[in-house]
Design an enzyme around this catalytic site. Structure first.
Site, short mmCIF file in Angstrom:
data_model
loop_
_atom_site.label_atom_id
_atom_site.label_comp_id
_atom_site.label_asym_id
_atom_site.label_seq_id
_atom_site.Cartn_x
_atom_site.Cartn_y
_atom_site.Cartn_z
CE LYS A 110 22.30 20.77 -9.69
NZ LYS A 110 22.30 21.67 -8.56
C1 R5P Z 1 23.00 26.46 -10.18
O1 R5P Z 1 23.94 26.45 -10.88
C2 R5P Z 1 23.07 25.93 -8.87
O2 R5P Z 1 24.17 25.10 -8.84
C3 R5P Z 1 21.90 25.14 -8.32
O3 R5P Z 1 22.41 24.29 -7.34
C4 R5P Z 1 21.17 24.32 -9.31
O4 R5P Z 1 20.70 25.10 -10.36
C5 R5P Z 1 20.02 23.50 -8.68
O5 R5P Z 1 19.04 24.29 -8.25
P1 R5P Z 1 17.64 24.36 -8.99
O6 R5P Z 1 16.91 23.10 -8.59
O7 R5P Z 1 17.01 25.58 -8.45
O8 R5P Z 1 17.90 24.41 -10.46
#
Ligand code: R5P
Length: 296
Positions: free
Chosen positions: A203
């Site tokens: 990711k």
């Molecule tokens: C943050 O570390 C979390 O793992 C979230 O899953 C990640 O940031 C994704 O969420 P967002 O789209 O709100 O950034």
């Protein structure tokens, strides 16, 4: 017990039809074992080859984030429109019904808070928990260039080793330190390191310039992280650009659950990810669904 005397003699072995030996649909994943592939096929839709992961794990280091104050009220209605839920075991056990048929990606790194050095994480969940909870992947934060870079990389490689034993994939989440430049050069470095060390998918954030070099140089699937809340059209455009430039979907949180209409937004994101809908058409869909839900 079948009656032996009644058994038919004629059998058809279809000698003229070779058995199909299909490759696996996900980039770089063909050499994985059956259980790994089956779990990945529950995260990524085999028809589109992509996923809409709904990330709601923010509380593991920042407490009750805006939009996640009441997951039972705000998030459960969105679940039917996601391919996968990314969350902690605490929220999974306390709020998500076990009758759900959605795949689960479990946050397994942790141990820090917004009040301390975030890269100082360790593995905070036993592998047996992932087996017990029937999860489809385990998510570990990796802080390339961060204060505890090595510790976070080893957290990830440990989960890759343990997950391989049980057929559970590991998702490496690239976290960007405060002092790091958010550019393609950095993300190429971070994603490639994670893939080389065994992450099954990664990711990472979208960057306007040269994002396709990040996906091209990463041998396993990349899902785009959503990041902080931006206007709905811009978020749809970002998701569109990411998948058109090689991402295998999104792992989005705030841009869905902090939207004015989360239920409309997650469906619009799904249209972009799974049906290559343009940002303009997806935004029309968002507005239509938003109006429908506000009048019903
Ligand atoms: C943050 O570390 C979390 O793992 C979230 O899953 C990640 O940031 C994704 O969420 P967002 O789209 O709100 O950034």
């Amino acid at each position: 017990m079948p009656d032996v005397e009644e058994m038919k003699e004629a059998k058809n072995y279809h000698m003229d039809i070779p058995q199909k030996t299909d490759g696996f649909f996900l980039k770089g994943s063909n050499a994985l074992d059956w259980g790994m592939k089956n779990r990945l096929a529950r995260i990524f839709n085999p028809e589109s080859g992509r996923t809409v992961m709904l990330a709601i794990d923010h509380g593991y280091f920042q407490g009750p984030t805006t939009g996640l104050e009441r997951i039972d009220i705000n998030i459960l209605p969105l679940v039917p429109y996601a391919d996968t839920l990314m969350l902690t075991r605490g929220i999974l056990r306390s709020i998500v019904p076990a009758s759900t048929n959605k795949s689960i990606v479990l946050r397994v790194s942790g141990g820090t808070s917004i009040l301390s050095e975030l890269s100082n994480e360790e593995i905070a969940v036993d592998i047996e928990e992932s087996v017990r909870l029937n999860v489809c992947a385990m998510a570990v934060q990796v802080f390339i260039g961060g204060e505890k870079e090595k510790q976070s990389i080893i957290n990830m490689t440990r989960m890759v080793d343990l997950g391989t034993r049980y057929g559970i994939p590991t998702l490496a989440v690239t976290a960007v330190g405060k002092d790091m430049a958010r550019d393609a050069r950095y993300f190429r470095l971070a994603c490639r390191i994670c893939a080389e060390l065994g992450a099954h998918y990664i990711k990472t954030y979208y960057v306007e310039k040269d994002f396709e070099t990040v996906t091209a140089s990463c041998p396993v699937p990349i899902v785009m992280a959503g990041g902080k809340k931006i206007p709905e059209f811009d978020a749809l455009k970002m998701a569109y650009n990411a998948v058109q430039q090689g991402a295998s979907g999104v792992d989005m949180g705030r841009n869905i659950f902090q939207s004015e209409s989360p239920i409309a937004m997650i469906q619009a994101v799904g249209a972009v990810v799974h049906h290559n809908e343009t940002p303009e058409k997806a935004f029309d869909l968002y507005n239509t669904l938003k109006n429908e839900t506000s009048t019903s």
